[in-house]
Design a protein around this motif. Structure first.
Motif, mmCIF file in Angstrom:
data_model
loop_
_atom_site.group_PDB
_atom_site.id
_atom_site.type_symbol
_atom_site.label_atom_id
_atom_site.label_comp_id
_atom_site.label_asym_id
_atom_site.label_seq_id
_atom_site.Cartn_x
_atom_site.Cartn_y
_atom_site.Cartn_z
ATOM 1 N N GLY A 90 6.335 -11.598 10.189
ATOM 2 C CA GLY A 90 6.162 -10.384 9.408
ATOM 3 C C GLY A 90 4.816 -9.737 9.654
ATOM 4 N N PHE A 91 3.783 -10.536 10.019
ATOM 5 C CA PHE A 91 2.441 -9.986 10.171
ATOM 6 C C PHE A 91 2.346 -9.084 11.396
ATOM 7 C CE2 PHE A 91 -1.934 -9.685 9.370
ATOM 8 C CZ PHE A 91 -2.601 -9.723 10.585
ATOM 9 N N VAL A 150 3.809 -5.699 10.816
ATOM 10 C CA VAL A 150 2.945 -4.935 9.902
ATOM 11 C C VAL A 150 1.768 -4.367 10.671
ATOM 12 C CG1 VAL A 150 1.345 -5.153 7.976
ATOM 13 C CG2 VAL A 150 3.603 -6.157 7.808
ATOM 14 N N TRP A 161 -6.343 4.223 -4.506
ATOM 15 C CA TRP A 161 -5.674 3.118 -3.813
ATOM 16 C C TRP A 161 -4.202 3.042 -4.186
ATOM 17 C CZ3 TRP A 161 -7.728 0.699 0.175
ATOM 18 C CH2 TRP A 161 -9.111 0.765 0.343
ATOM 19 N N THR A 172 -1.412 3.382 -1.382
ATOM 20 C CA THR A 172 -0.580 2.179 -1.191
ATOM 21 C C THR A 172 0.889 2.531 -1.326
ATOM 22 O OG1 THR A 172 -2.336 0.816 -2.104
ATOM 23 C CG2 THR A 172 -0.153 -0.162 -2.014
ATOM 24 N N LEU A 187 1.965 4.125 1.825
ATOM 25 C CA LEU A 187 1.987 3.189 2.951
ATOM 26 C C LEU A 187 3.188 2.251 2.879
ATOM 27 C CD1 LEU A 187 0.361 2.265 5.419
ATOM 28 C CD2 LEU A 187 -0.878 0.712 3.921
ATOM 29 N N LEU A 188 3.469 1.747 1.678
ATOM 30 C CA LEU A 188 4.584 0.793 1.530
ATOM 31 C C LEU A 188 5.931 1.450 1.794
ATOM 32 C CD1 LEU A 188 3.554 -1.319 -1.590
ATOM 33 C CD2 LEU A 188 3.509 -1.993 0.794
ATOM 34 N N LEU A 232 10.622 -2.798 9.466
ATOM 35 C CA LEU A 232 9.833 -3.873 8.894
ATOM 36 C C LEU A 232 10.633 -4.653 7.845
ATOM 37 C CD1 LEU A 232 7.028 -5.126 8.914
ATOM 38 C CD2 LEU A 232 6.388 -3.573 7.088
ATOM 39 N N ILE A 283 3.468 -8.675 2.776
ATOM 40 C CA ILE A 283 2.317 -8.768 3.688
ATOM 41 C C ILE A 283 1.541 -7.457 3.696
ATOM 42 C CG2 ILE A 283 1.649 -9.003 6.116
ATOM 43 C CD1 ILE A 283 3.900 -11.023 6.411
ATOM 44 N N MET A 284 2.246 -6.336 3.740
ATOM 45 C CA MET A 284 1.572 -5.029 3.695
ATOM 46 C C MET A 284 0.769 -4.883 2.417
ATOM 47 S SD MET A 284 4.214 -2.205 5.177
ATOM 48 C CE MET A 284 3.178 -0.799 4.956
ATOM 49 N N LEU A 285 1.397 -5.245 1.295
ATOM 50 C CA LEU A 285 0.721 -5.124 0.003
ATOM 51 C C LEU A 285 -0.513 -6.021 -0.034
ATOM 52 C CD1 LEU A 285 0.905 -3.820 -2.776
ATOM 53 C CD2 LEU A 285 2.296 -5.736 -3.521
ATOM 54 N N VAL A 333 -3.345 -4.445 1.965
ATOM 55 C CA VAL A 333 -3.980 -3.330 1.260
ATOM 56 C C VAL A 333 -4.889 -3.845 0.159
ATOM 57 C CG1 VAL A 333 -3.560 -1.336 -0.214
ATOM 58 C CG2 VAL A 333 -2.163 -1.689 1.798
#
Lengths: 392, 109
Positions: A13-14, A17, A93, A97, A100-101, A123, B9-11, B14
């Motif tokens: 998963g990394f 991302v 933020w 966020t 972005l998510l 993803l 992972i994204m969260l 951030v």
């Protein structure tokens, strides 16, 4: 189903991302900023980047974007005495966020087979799909409202209330404008929507696509790609308007109207906090263009050329792996082309139309987009059922 | 739940970035409100009365959002439910639509 331990899942998963972050921050956002400034300059008949002398513009102006980023990052910012310190610092933020998510469920290409593995360029292939994006959009709207309230000054507070009213109005409009195409595709996953559109509709036999479950039609005469744009053009127009209003982009940016309430919601912000808000706005432009591409323009599919007709002929010469890789590259180029067109369209609207007032925007959402969307929704459902012989 | 790994992972990235930024930036100074664009000090609190239009927009949003949630569920099950589901959805939506239409005619919207 893939079974793996947590460490393997985290590793797998990394890397996606990281790839997504590099694509967004290093490619998509700079392109959007560049197109925005260059297009606005062309519309307004000025040079745009750098001095008037074109020779003074370095790399077409792309360097200035990164220079602006460095300038805003290093700039000093303060917290007003009346502001709520925690909310004032946290809301930028929250807003960025949420944006972005949203990209976690946005696929840029289909599914391809390499040896024993099947890879999809997304993803997180969540079953809730587009609803996940709508929820995060509401969260970002809440963040903007908190921004106005947390700043502790009357301009930002008034802008925050406007943002709340606009967000509620446009949220509904967005929900109902999307519903008709969800009826047609029968899924909430964006990848499945794009795959559904990877076929054609005979212009004179367009009714058949709702009757036959096979994705490839053999219709006589001229055929169009089975895109949402052609199947339900009203939904495309209403979704574009509602999504632009939801994101608070011009001409629907009355809640953050610069010049009406100081600088609107972000009156008290500067430096890196203002950079985050600017970044969130660019994320919205990228996201709306991606959604328009996936839901209404067939995503990554190439018109009149289904995936099988690319992979199978090439497989005979170089093998299935290389054929899938070639298909993936072609699909990425197709997606990027459509996405750029939608970015260009959004920014052209931004440069061309005057701002809607707060009352005009709410009237547009409640009295135009919402009623038309509801009528479109039930009419589409009725037509789909009628074509299946439900009312006979 | 494995499909949520990427989102988590994204969260996490951030959150880690935000924490690093907050720790590295030092203390952000407070500024008096008179620094805001050279304006004089405020004579009243930012709080105060607001128009009832904001409240009405929120109420109508709640009602229509709940209706929308139910209609989305029906939309995903359109073919299995058939024409009886269509009739039920229309019957469900009719009071909501009539209410909004009444509000529109009365000039509330």
């Amino acid at each position: 189903m893939v079974e793996a331990d947590l460490g393997t899942l985290a590793l797998h998963g990394f890397l996606p991302v990281l790839l997504l972050a590099v694509t967004l921050f290093g490619l998509a956002v700079p392109i959007v900023v560049w197109i925005e400034r260059r297009q606005a300059a062309l519309v307004e008949d000025r040079s745009g980047f750098g001095p008037a002398n074109p020779d003074g513009v370095v790399w077409g102006g792309m360097v200035q974007i990164f220079a602006d980023f460095l300038k805003l990052s290093a700039k000093r910012w303060t917290i007003p005495a009346e502001a709520n310190r925690f909310l004032f610092c946290a809301t930028p933020w929250l807003v960025v966020t949420s944006g972005l998510l949203s990209f976690a469920v946005v696929p840029v290409a289909g599914r391809y087979t390499f040896g024993n593995s099947r890879i999809s360029l997304i993803l997180a292939d969540l079953e809730v799909g587009v609803l996940y994006i709508l929820v995060l959009g509401s969260l970002a709207g809440l963040g903007m409202v908190w921004t106005g309230i947390a700043s502790g000054n009357p301009w930002a507070r008034r802008s925050g209330l406007r943002a709340a009213a606009h967000g509620l109005s446009s949220d509904l409009a967005l929900l109902f404008s999307l519903a008709p195409v969800l009826l047609i595709y029968g899924t909430l996953r964006l990848g499945e929507m794009a795959e559904w559109q990877d076929s054609t509709v005979g212009v004179w036999s367009w009714l058949r696509i709702f009757v036959e479950s096979d994705s490839v039609l053999r219709s006589g005469g001229f055929s169009l790609p089975a895109w949402g744009l052609f199947l339900n053009p009203l939904a495309w127009v209403l979704f574009l308007m509602a999504a632009t209003a939801r994101a608070g982009l011009p001409p629907f940016d009355a809640d953050r109207a610069g010049g009406e309430f100081g600088s609107g919601l972000t009156s008290s912000y500067s430096g890196s906090a203002l950079l985050l808000f600017s970044l969130a706005e660019k994320f919205q432009i990228v996201l709306i263009a991606a959604l328009l591409t996936l839901i209404f323009l067939g995503g990554w599919s190439i018109p009149w050329v289904p995936q099988n007709s690319i992979v199978e002929p090439i497989s005979g010469y170089v093998g299935a792996g290389v054929a899938n890789a070639v298909c993936m590259m072609l699909h990425l180029v197709s997606f990027a082309s459509k996405w750029l067109a939608m970015v260009f369209l959004q920014l052209l609207i931004r440069s061309s139309l005057p701002r809607y007032s707060s009352q005009e925007l709410m009237a547009l959402c409640w009295k135009f987009i919402l009623p038309l969307s509801v009528v479109n929704f039930f009419a589409t459902a009725g037509v789909l059922l009628a074509l299946r012989g439900a009312f006979s | 739940m494995a499909e949520y790994v990427g989102v988590v992972i994204m969260l996490a990235l951030v959150v880690v970035t935000a924490c690093v930024v907050f720790l590295c930036r030092g203390r952000v100074p407070r500024s008096p409100s008179s620094d805001l664009a050279g304006a004089p000090a405020p004579v009243a609190s930012p709080g105060g009365r607001t128009t009832v239009g904001f409240f009405l927009a929120a109420i109508f949003f709640l009602i229509l959002q709940l209706a929308g949630v139910a209609l989305f569920g029906w939309a995903m099950s359109l073919y299995p439910l058939g024409e009886s589901g269509f009739v039920a959805a229309v019957a469900f939506s009719l009071p909501v639509v009539l209410g909004v239409a009444y509000a529109w005619i009365r000039g509330v919207l």
